[in-house]
Design an enzyme around this catalytic site. Structure first.
Site, PDB file in Angstrom:
ATOM      1  N   CYS A 150       0.836  -1.211   0.000  1.00 30.91           N
ATOM      2  CA  CYS A 150       0.000   0.000   0.000  1.00 30.91           C
ATOM      3  C   CYS A 150       0.872   1.263   0.000  1.00 30.91           C
ATOM      4  CB  CYS A 150      -0.918   0.010   1.214  1.00 30.91           C
ATOM      5  SG  CYS A 150      -1.716   1.612   1.476  1.00 30.91           S
ATOM      6  N   VAL A 189      -5.573   1.330   6.084  1.00 34.19           N
ATOM      7  CA  VAL A 189      -4.199   1.489   6.544  1.00 34.19           C
ATOM      8  C   VAL A 189      -3.620   2.685   5.809  1.00 34.19           C
ATOM      9  CG1 VAL A 189      -3.867  -0.948   7.066  1.00 34.19           C
ATOM     10  CG2 VAL A 189      -3.182  -0.075   4.811  1.00 34.19           C
ATOM     11  N   GLU A 242      -4.871   8.176   8.336  1.00 37.61           N
ATOM     12  CA  GLU A 242      -4.575   9.104   7.230  1.00 37.61           C
ATOM     13  C   GLU A 242      -3.070   9.385   7.162  1.00 37.61           C
ATOM     14  OE1 GLU A 242      -6.654  10.118   4.888  1.00 37.61           O
ATOM     15  OE2 GLU A 242      -8.360   9.146   5.847  1.00 37.61           O
TER      16      GLU A 242
END
Lengths: 246, 246
Positions: free
Chosen positions: B30, B70, B86
């Protein structure tokens, strides 16, 4: 500086006095620009407002706002007169540069937590816009989404036990979510069944709203639900008049 | 704490030592979580990583991340062990709380300008994802959009005249855009015509990329284009394996 009128394509770039006063490029009905007005007003910072027609944008707008958006804040005391964009970036800049009336908590953790709540309010905003633009028939479930989103804020106010999110007076979180709370009064005019907030479920938020309406910064830029609804209804049909208040 | 494996639905909540060390809920591929790893690593802040399977999320994830996203950073030294979400909020919190290796400029204007550039990089990110997920045929014009977005950053590096956006070493802007710059090396593997950055148009950015790859924080979490592409290709078909590196 535009006499409240929204400057459009073909307009002259406004000539402003070389007075070192901040210049805010805004649109009278834009909730993001509203945030910048609130922070400037809450901090008693003088500024010139230049209203912009966002449908037919002036050619010179990109000199201040590279993506053609409002708000943009031009810093006329800084070298090269740079302009800032993005409502939250402008708000935090003003809070750091003009610390006399602090709006964010000083503590990094508390400040981060305020920002997370501002971010989480976006769920309410997007659900509201579904109704503002499409009505409740076009957006089934959107009213439920709004209420679910607001539950977080009702609970937060309750936990804090203070009249405002900022404590005894409004802070950054109060001002950052206010533009849409003010606009929620539109629902009464836009929906057939005269939407009202549930007095049991949102008791704290209703008290908060009634207090906020009397805050000097809020008062200075306040429009009632009927006026917001008039602009929005026309916007739905693309017949909105930016200058309807002039 | 999960041995690099991604914890999924039905998994036990990880038992972590009461050692006051930060806990980062992340996913290995990610890019937003990547931002948090970079800031923590650049600041030499110790932390535990708990990798999360984002397709089949553990039931306990919302205890730390109310929206199930996440990165989430749990602050184990603070009362009640609150968690932040965030990536940009986490990054700024860490920069304020751990000021020893500062990443944002101190000056409010310069800091706001860095944030605006981070925001403007989103145009590059969304264009990149059109290609990552759909290929260039599915997203005609996306490669042009990427290049146009990168022009802003090439010009900025050129104006600053420094190897990094942060000056002589990477700053917050460098780290906040890096996850997608690292991932841009995928394009070579995902596109039929072996996309390479235009060496004339992006001379400064290419030099910057080559320097960044050798930055210790970047190195510590770096994956090459082929590996990123392998995950992405499988993701396109929903056959991605979060644990493919374990």
């Amino acid at each position: 500086m535009s006499g409240g009128k929204h400057l459009a394509k073909g307009s002259q770039k406004p000539e402003l006095p070389d007075d070192g006063i901040l210049r805010l490029y805004s649109m009278r009905f834009c909730p993001y620009a509203h945030r910048a007005h609130l922070v400037l007003d809450a901090k008693n910072i003088p500024y010139h407002t230049i209203f912009i027609n966002l449908t037919e944008k002036p050619e010179w707008l990109t000199d201040y706002s590279p993506l053609g958006k409002v708000p943009a804040l031009q810093l006329t005391k800084e070298e090269g007169n740079p302009a800032l964009i993005e409502s939250l970036i402008i708000a935090e800049y003003l809070d750091e540069k003009y610390p006399e009336v602090p709006l964010f908590p000083k503590d990094p953790l508390k400040k981060a937590q305020e920002k997370i709540l501002i971010e989480r309010f976006n769920a309410v905003v997007s659900a509201m816009y579904k109704v503002f633009l499409g009505g409740s028939e076009a957006a089934p479930g959107a009213l439920t989404e709004i209420s679910k989103g607001l539950d977080v804020f009702e609970k937060e106010l309750s936990t804090r036990g203070t009249p405002y999110f900022g404590g005894d007076k409004p802070g950054m979180l109060d001002y950052m979510i206010w533009p849409w709370c003010e606009r929620s009064a539109m629902l009464k005019y836009l929906l057939p069944d005269k939407y009202e907030m549930d007095k049991e479920r949102f008791g704290k938020l209703i008290q908060w709203r009634d207090l906020m309406i009397n805050d000097p910064a809020v008062k200075g830029f306040y429009l009632d639900g009927e006026t917001h609804a008039k602009f929005m209804k026309a916007r739905r049909e693309n017949t909105h008049d930016y200058d309807m208040l002039v």
